[in-house]
Design a protein around this motif. Structure first.
Motif, PDB file in Angstrom:
ATOM      1  N   ASN A  96       3.881   7.605 -22.377  1.00 12.19           N
ATOM      2  CA  ASN A  96       4.533   8.319 -21.271  1.00 12.19           C
ATOM      3  C   ASN A  96       4.491   7.513 -19.976  1.00 12.19           C
ATOM      4  N   GLY A  97       3.847   6.345 -20.023  1.00 17.07           N
ATOM      5  CA  GLY A  97       3.868   5.434 -18.885  1.00 17.07           C
ATOM      6  C   GLY A  97       3.153   5.928 -17.677  1.00 17.07           C
ATOM      7  N   GLN A  98       2.085   6.620 -17.843  1.00 12.33           N
ATOM      8  CA  GLN A  98       1.380   7.137 -16.675  1.00 12.33           C
ATOM      9  C   GLN A  98       0.410   6.084 -16.131  1.00 12.33           C
ATOM     10  N   PHE A  99       0.792   5.515 -14.990  1.00 12.81           N
ATOM     11  CA  PHE A  99      -0.058   4.523 -14.329  1.00 12.81           C
ATOM     12  C   PHE A  99      -0.396   4.996 -12.916  1.00 12.81           C
ATOM     13  N   LEU A 100      -1.584   4.624 -12.448  1.00 15.52           N
ATOM     14  CA  LEU A 100      -1.993   4.908 -11.066  1.00 15.52           C
ATOM     15  C   LEU A 100      -1.663   3.683 -10.222  1.00 15.52           C
ATOM     16  N   LEU A 101      -0.852   3.911  -9.184  1.00 20.47           N
ATOM     17  CA  LEU A 101      -0.394   2.796  -8.345  1.00 20.47           C
ATOM     18  C   LEU A 101      -0.776   3.027  -6.878  1.00 20.47           C
ATOM     19  N   SER A 102      -0.712   1.961  -6.098  1.00 16.51           N
ATOM     20  CA  SER A 102      -1.109   2.057  -4.686  1.00 16.51           C
ATOM     21  C   SER A 102      -0.243   1.173  -3.799  1.00 16.51           C
ATOM     22  N   LYS A 103       0.212   1.779  -2.738  1.00 10.61           N
ATOM     23  CA  LYS A 103       0.914   1.020  -1.692  1.00 10.61           C
ATOM     24  C   LYS A 103      -0.095   0.530  -0.654  1.00 10.61           C
ATOM     25  N   ARG A 104      -1.136   1.362  -0.458  1.00 11.74           N
ATOM     26  CA  ARG A 104      -2.168   1.029   0.544  1.00 11.74           C
ATOM     27  C   ARG A 104      -2.898  -0.267   0.179  1.00 11.74           C
ATOM     28  N   ARG A 105      -3.255  -0.420  -1.076  1.00  9.90           N
ATOM     29  CA  ARG A 105      -3.993  -1.615  -1.479  1.00  9.90           C
ATOM     30  C   ARG A 105      -3.171  -2.882  -1.283  1.00  9.90           C
ATOM     31  N   LEU A 106      -1.872  -2.739  -1.501  1.00  8.05           N
ATOM     32  CA  LEU A 106      -0.996  -3.886  -1.310  1.00  8.05           C
ATOM     33  C   LEU A 106      -0.922  -4.267   0.173  1.00  8.05           C
ATOM     34  N   GLU A 107      -0.832  -3.224   1.031  1.00  6.47           N
ATOM     35  CA  GLU A 107      -0.819  -3.472   2.474  1.00  6.47           C
ATOM     36  C   GLU A 107      -2.141  -4.093   2.910  1.00  6.47           C
ATOM     37  N   ALA A 108      -3.249  -3.604   2.325  1.00 10.32           N
ATOM     38  CA  ALA A 108      -4.569  -4.120   2.695  1.00 10.32           C
ATOM     39  C   ALA A 108      -4.703  -5.603   2.361  1.00 10.32           C
ATOM     40  N   GLN A 109      -4.117  -6.012   1.244  1.00  6.90           N
ATOM     41  CA  GLN A 109      -4.171  -7.423   0.868  1.00  6.90           C
ATOM     42  C   GLN A 109      -3.511  -8.289   1.939  1.00  6.90           C
ATOM     43  N   LYS A 110      -2.369  -7.811   2.441  1.00  8.64           N
ATOM     44  CA  LYS A 110      -1.675  -8.549   3.500  1.00  8.64           C
ATOM     45  C   LYS A 110      -2.511  -8.575   4.779  1.00  8.64           C
TER      46      LYS A 110
END
Length: 439
Positions: A91-105
């Motif tokens: 069913n393709g259930q994944f936990l994703l994050s926009k915050r972590r990507l911003e934090a990397q930058k």
């Protein structure tokens, strides 16, 4: 169905399977917002045919009150895959994050500033045990010792404030960011200190603002450099604690007493800018006037009484009472309030001769010398000195002069030897004259 159609369908399905990208934890992916719920987004990961969720706390490095303010159906987002949700991968259930990507930058940007020696500006979000927490796009910590260049008892005053910080330590892999505001304060003061020490001189009168108060004085900000007003320099009145008469933030006028660039110290005075206590003393305390004062000091020869803030006069022991007084401490005590009569005033020498007994009724039948203590005793002693100086010196003259107690000869009260010894000095002079007449 012909064999050709079967082959074409098989090739189409194979091509489709080849185009599906496998999703792995840690991948950066693009996703379309399929639905916006109260606490999360449902997204479709492009090129995979699977879906994932983005919790509200993983949407931004900044606090979010309403999820609808930051995302809507159809938005395309760059996300990082954190983990799978449950075991149903089909069913393709994944936990994703926009915050972590911003934090990397953000970490990369902060790292670059750290290496370049640049500072960052960020708001203080909370006060915790041992320091402050700031939001620099990522969590930063300011130890209490790095908040200011002096001890701060209450750190809550910094919550919500935006401050400039120097980056002390950075470790993105451990989410560790240590910052210092103290370094900024010290650098700013160092620059201001150079300018101020280059132009300020003892004797200057300047304006400043009370920066902080201690038990021993007040630190005054002169525009980037703090000078100290010792508690004894606040007022001519006695001050127990600087906080009794001053407030932090209060603008005051001060006089520069001393400048020590090597030790980065400036000594200041508030009372030096105030009218001097002895100004117009002849009008405030003319001879013959009656004043109320406080006994400040007791000596063997009398009592010093403060009649105005910063103005003390001497009540000679002979002027305390009509009765014989062995020592002033027998009848007076420090802090006692007394009424005195002004016998004489010397503005230039900052001297007042006072009397307590002049305000008391003389006991019936008492016998007193025709002279009075204080300045009259000084006049008598001066005449005695002149009489002795007109006669040839004899052996016992030297003996008489050395019989005066050393502490009287060394007195630093500002009063003359005649003022201090009073009748006793006249008796010495009279005794010398009697001895000379008998010879």
């Amino acid at each position: 169905m012909s064999d050709n159609n079967v082959n074409e369908n098989t090739e189409t399905m194979a091509d489709a399977l080849k185009s599906v990208t496998t999703v792995k934890i840690g991948d950066t992916v693009k996703a379309d917002v399929l639905a916006v719920e109260d606490k999360q987004l449902i997204v479709g990961i492009e090129g995979t045919g699977v879906e994932g969720v983005v919790p509200i706390k993983e949407l931004s490095t900044q606090p979010i009150d309403d999820i609808h303010d930051v995302a809507k159906v159809g938005d395309k987002l760059d996300l990082v895959v954190l983990s799978t949700v449950g075991k149903d991968k089909e069913n393709g259930q994944f936990l994703l994050s926009k915050r972590r990507l911003e934090a990397q930058k953000v970490w990369k940007e902060i790292q670059a500033k750290y290496e370049a020696g640049e500072t960052i500006t960020a708001p203080v979000t909370s006060v915790v045990k041992g320091g402050l927490v700031v939001n620099a796009g990522v969590r930063g910590f300011v130890p209490a010792s790095m908040v200011e260049d002096h001890f701060v008892e209450d750190l809550s005053q910094y919550k919500g404030k935006e401050l400039e910080f120097k980056i002390i330590e950075i470790e993105p892999s451990e989410n560790r960011l240590i910052l210092s505001h103290r370094a900024i304060v010290e650098a700013s003061k160092a620059e201001a200190r150079k300018e101020i020490f280059a132009k300020i001189q003892p004797g200057d009168t300047v304006e400043g603002k009370v920066a902080r108060l201690t038990n021993f004085g007040a630190f005054v900000d002169l525009g980037g450099v703090d000078g100290l007003v010792h508690v004894s320099e606040i007022s001519f009145d006695h001050v127990d604690k600087p906080s009794d008469v001053l407030k932090v933030g209060q603008e005051i006028k001060v006089k520069v007493l001393n400048v020590d660039p090597d030790r980065n110290r400036i000594s200041l005075s508030i009372k030096a800018t105030l009218p001097q206590p002895w100004d117009d003393i002849e009008e405030k305390a003319p001879a013959g006037s009656v004043l109320t004062g406080t006994v400040k000091r007791l000596t063997t020869f009398g009592a010093f009484v403060e009649v105005f803030p910063g103005v003390e006069g001497l009540v000679h022991i002979s002027q305390i009472s009509h009765e014989h007084v062995a020592t002033p401490a027998d009848v007076l005590k420090e802090g006692q309030e007394v009424q005195v009569k002004v016998l004489s005033v010397d503005p230039d020498a900052h001297r007042l001769a006072l009397s307590i007994k002049a305000l008391q009724e003389r006991p019936a039948g008492s016998e007193e010398e025709s002279h009075e203590g204080g300045n009259s005793s000084r006049d008598n002693s001066d005449r005695g000195d002149r009489r002795r100086s007109s006669r040839p010196r004899r052996g016992n003259d030297r003996h008489q002069s050395t019989s005066i107690p050393a502490e009287y000869q060394q007195d630093d009260s500002g009063f003359s030897l005649g003022d201090i010894l009073g009748d006793a000095l006249k008796d010495v002079a009279k005794g010398n004259d009697d001895q000379d007449d008998n010879k």
